[in-house]
Design a protein around this motif. Structure first.
Motif, mmCIF file in Angstrom:
data_model
loop_
_atom_site.group_PDB
_atom_site.id
_atom_site.type_symbol
_atom_site.label_atom_id
_atom_site.label_comp_id
_atom_site.label_asym_id
_atom_site.label_seq_id
_atom_site.Cartn_x
_atom_site.Cartn_y
_atom_site.Cartn_z
ATOM 1 N N LEU A 224 -1.840 -5.937 -10.885
ATOM 2 C CA LEU A 224 -2.371 -7.306 -10.888
ATOM 3 C C LEU A 224 -3.891 -7.456 -10.417
ATOM 4 N N THR A 225 -3.722 -6.690 -9.568
ATOM 5 C CA THR A 225 -5.730 -6.161 -9.220
ATOM 6 C C THR A 225 -6.785 -6.206 -9.999
ATOM 7 N N ASP A 226 -5.631 -5.219 -11.455
ATOM 8 C CA ASP A 226 -6.658 -5.334 -12.112
ATOM 9 C C ASP A 226 -6.755 -5.740 -13.209
ATOM 10 N N GLN A 227 -5.743 -7.052 -13.347
ATOM 11 C CA GLN A 227 -5.908 -8.128 -14.254
ATOM 12 C C GLN A 227 -7.436 -9.448 -13.635
ATOM 13 N N LYS A 228 -8.039 -9.004 -12.517
ATOM 14 C CA LYS A 228 -9.459 -9.903 -12.169
ATOM 15 C C LYS A 228 -8.579 -11.379 -11.485
ATOM 16 N N ILE A 229 -7.236 -10.742 -10.746
ATOM 17 C CA ILE A 229 -6.342 -12.874 -9.619
ATOM 18 C C ILE A 229 -7.764 -12.409 -9.048
ATOM 19 N N SER A 230 -7.714 -13.642 -8.452
ATOM 20 C CA SER A 230 -8.589 -14.186 -7.394
ATOM 21 C C SER A 230 -7.049 -14.299 -5.966
ATOM 22 N N ALA A 231 -6.208 -14.442 -5.848
ATOM 23 C CA ALA A 231 -5.540 -14.069 -5.050
ATOM 24 C C ALA A 231 -3.880 -14.071 -5.376
ATOM 25 N N ILE A 232 -3.221 -14.102 -4.520
ATOM 26 C CA ILE A 232 -1.640 -13.094 -4.736
ATOM 27 C C ILE A 232 -0.813 -14.541 -4.015
ATOM 28 N N GLY A 233 0.951 -14.377 -3.778
ATOM 29 C CA GLY A 233 1.487 -14.610 -3.329
ATOM 30 C C GLY A 233 2.787 -14.434 -3.181
ATOM 31 N N ALA A 234 3.673 -15.090 -2.640
ATOM 32 C CA ALA A 234 4.974 -14.705 -2.727
ATOM 33 C C ALA A 234 5.943 -15.810 -2.086
ATOM 34 N N ASP A 235 7.556 -15.768 -2.226
ATOM 35 C CA ASP A 235 8.163 -16.319 -1.804
ATOM 36 C C ASP A 235 8.880 -15.466 -0.484
ATOM 37 N N GLN A 236 8.553 -14.550 -0.034
ATOM 38 C CA GLN A 236 8.604 -13.881 1.354
ATOM 39 C C GLN A 236 7.396 -13.315 2.317
ATOM 40 N N GLU A 237 7.688 -13.084 3.355
ATOM 41 C CA GLU A 237 7.120 -12.944 4.170
ATOM 42 C C GLU A 237 6.018 -11.480 4.002
ATOM 43 N N CYS A 238 5.599 -10.923 2.816
ATOM 44 C CA CYS A 238 5.188 -9.553 2.957
ATOM 45 C C CYS A 238 4.287 -9.539 1.948
ATOM 46 N N VAL A 239 4.834 -10.475 0.242
ATOM 47 C CA VAL A 239 4.612 -9.878 -0.834
ATOM 48 C C VAL A 239 5.313 -8.938 -1.363
ATOM 49 N N GLU A 240 4.591 -7.576 -0.624
ATOM 50 C CA GLU A 240 5.162 -6.530 -0.623
ATOM 51 C C GLU A 240 6.407 -6.263 -0.174
ATOM 52 N N VAL A 241 7.196 -5.243 -1.187
ATOM 53 C CA VAL A 241 8.046 -4.609 -0.289
ATOM 54 C C VAL A 241 8.093 -4.088 0.786
ATOM 55 N N GLY A 242 9.583 -4.563 1.320
ATOM 56 C CA GLY A 242 9.647 -3.647 2.593
ATOM 57 C C GLY A 242 10.814 -3.064 3.307
ATOM 58 N N PRO A 243 11.671 -1.810 3.086
ATOM 59 C CA PRO A 243 10.051 -1.057 3.799
ATOM 60 C C PRO A 243 9.301 -0.389 3.304
ATOM 61 N N SER A 244 8.089 -0.039 3.666
ATOM 62 C CA SER A 244 7.123 0.917 2.847
ATOM 63 C C SER A 244 7.143 2.302 2.623
ATOM 64 N N GLU A 245 7.155 2.448 0.906
ATOM 65 C CA GLU A 245 7.512 3.273 0.247
ATOM 66 C C GLU A 245 5.960 4.730 0.077
ATOM 67 N N HIS A 246 6.003 4.854 1.197
ATOM 68 C CA HIS A 246 4.349 5.343 1.492
ATOM 69 C C HIS A 246 5.053 6.372 2.918
ATOM 70 N N GLU A 247 4.320 7.044 3.018
ATOM 71 C CA GLU A 247 4.497 7.408 4.545
ATOM 72 C C GLU A 247 3.423 7.949 5.420
ATOM 73 N N ASP A 248 2.501 7.149 4.977
ATOM 74 C CA ASP A 248 0.825 7.304 5.759
ATOM 75 C C ASP A 248 0.331 5.777 6.011
ATOM 76 N N ASN A 249 1.924 5.134 5.282
ATOM 77 C CA ASN A 249 0.737 3.309 5.327
ATOM 78 C C ASN A 249 1.853 2.111 5.750
ATOM 79 N N TRP A 250 2.373 1.667 6.540
ATOM 80 C CA TRP A 250 3.299 0.472 6.935
ATOM 81 C C TRP A 250 3.300 -0.293 5.806
ATOM 82 N N LEU A 251 2.223 -0.972 5.351
ATOM 83 C CA LEU A 251 1.382 -2.402 4.532
ATOM 84 C C LEU A 251 0.642 -1.374 3.398
ATOM 85 N N PRO A 252 1.093 -0.760 2.088
ATOM 86 C CA PRO A 252 0.364 -0.571 1.335
ATOM 87 C C PRO A 252 -0.111 -1.602 0.419
ATOM 88 N N GLY A 253 0.352 -2.402 0.312
ATOM 89 C CA GLY A 253 0.232 -4.025 0.141
ATOM 90 C C GLY A 253 -0.496 -4.197 0.258
#
Length: 310
Positions: A224-253
């Motif tokens: 999405l950021t590669d498409q040069k959007i100016s902002a992102i939003g969602a109808d939930q509390e953190c836009v990204e999926v939770g819990p994190s899929e990445h061991e080194d980052n609890w909110l990689p999005g």
């Protein structure tokens, strides 16, 4: 689970003093176009009410929303704090209140200083140089300009033919591409993308709207950021999926959007009416409260369907 997210804070292509990030992509010609094409016969309010007991993020110890009366008509008559006397206070009914809340409560926007990586937020601003006793001196909510641009609804719940995506469903690049193809739309530079998971249909039941959210995978966020959007939003509390899929980052999005791409995030949007009416693109008008230095602020986004281009 992936081992690492490999997210880094980035320098802004708009110069060493930039605090707006991707909001620099907002274009006056695009603004004029969407305002001209906006169908003002109906305005969609994409925000939620604030009230005591509303669902809010408290998992890290942040307070719930509270409102207190600081002045009431009867109380003013009794205590006469305004020093105008009984006769006037019986005649003039005075009410006032105080609000206490976490700035990331309800429909709100995350400022670029909300998340960083290795002590730096977007554009290399460092905690030891730009974080005071009360707030950051860079990248705060007051730097976010009024956002008037084309909005695009990515209705992933509709794509999957479900009322709401399952808990912790990671939205893929393929999902986004299919949703755009289904709507006959494409993302353009300066657009704002809003992702619908279906969670807001359960608002204000916090047991169904918060926790283990379906949302964007890191790969989808980067696409999405590669498409040069100016902002992102969602109808939930953190836009990204939770819990994190990445061991080194609890909110990689969050770290990608805010620290790496400079893309502000709008959370807890009410997209149900837009989706029900099949509105895929719209004129978006939104602005946060100008809380100086704050990492986020309440926002009331408004949307109007767009007429086709001439």
């Amino acid at each position: 689970m992936s081992k690492t997210a490999n997210v880094k804070a980035a320098q802004s292509p708009w110069g060493p003093d930039d605090e707006r990030g991707a909001l620099n992509l907002l274009d006056p010609e695009a603004r004029a176009d969407v305002l001209q094409r906006a169908d003002s016969s109906r305005v969609y309010d994409l925000s939620v009410d604030y009230f005591v007991g509303m669902p809010s993020f408290q998992g890290a110890g942040d307070p719930s929303y509270q409102i207190f009366m600081s002045h009431t008509p009867q109380g003013t008559l009794v205590d006469n704090l305004n020093n105008v006397g009984d006769d006037i206070n019986r005649h003039v009914c005075y009410s006032g209140d105080v609000v206490f809340m976490y700035t990331h409560t309800g429909t709100h926007i995350d400022a670029l200083n909300h998340f960083g990586v290795d002590g730096e937020i977007y554009n290399g601003y460092k905690a030891e140089e730009h974080l005071g006793s009360r707030s950051w001196t860079k990248g705060g909510a007051e730097t976010i300009p009024p956002i008037i641009t084309r909005g695009v609804l990515l209705d992933i719940a509709n794509l999957k033919n479900v009322d709401c995506l399952p808990d912790s469903y990671a939205i893929t690049v393929a999902d986004i591409e299919e949703a755009l193809e289904k709507s006959g739309l494409r993302l353009e530079s300066g657009d704002v993308a809003f992702v619908r998971t279906g969670r807001m249909r359960y608002w204000p039941d916090g047991t169904k709207t918060l926790g283990n959210p379906p949302g964007l995978s890191l790969e989808a966020a980067r696409w999405l950021t590669d498409q040069k959007i100016s902002a992102i939003g969602a109808d939930q509390e953190c836009v990204e999926v939770g819990p994190s899929e990445h061991e080194d980052n609890w909110l990689p999005g969050h770290t990608h959007f805010l620290a790496e791409a400079g893309v502000p995030m709008v959370e807890l949007l009410n997209l149900e009416e837009l989706a029900a009416d099949g509105i895929g693109e719209f004129c978006l008008i939104a602005a946060p409260i100008r809380f100086k230095g704050a990492s986020g602020a309440p926002m009331r986004p408004l949307a109007m369907a767009l007429r086709p281009s001439a």
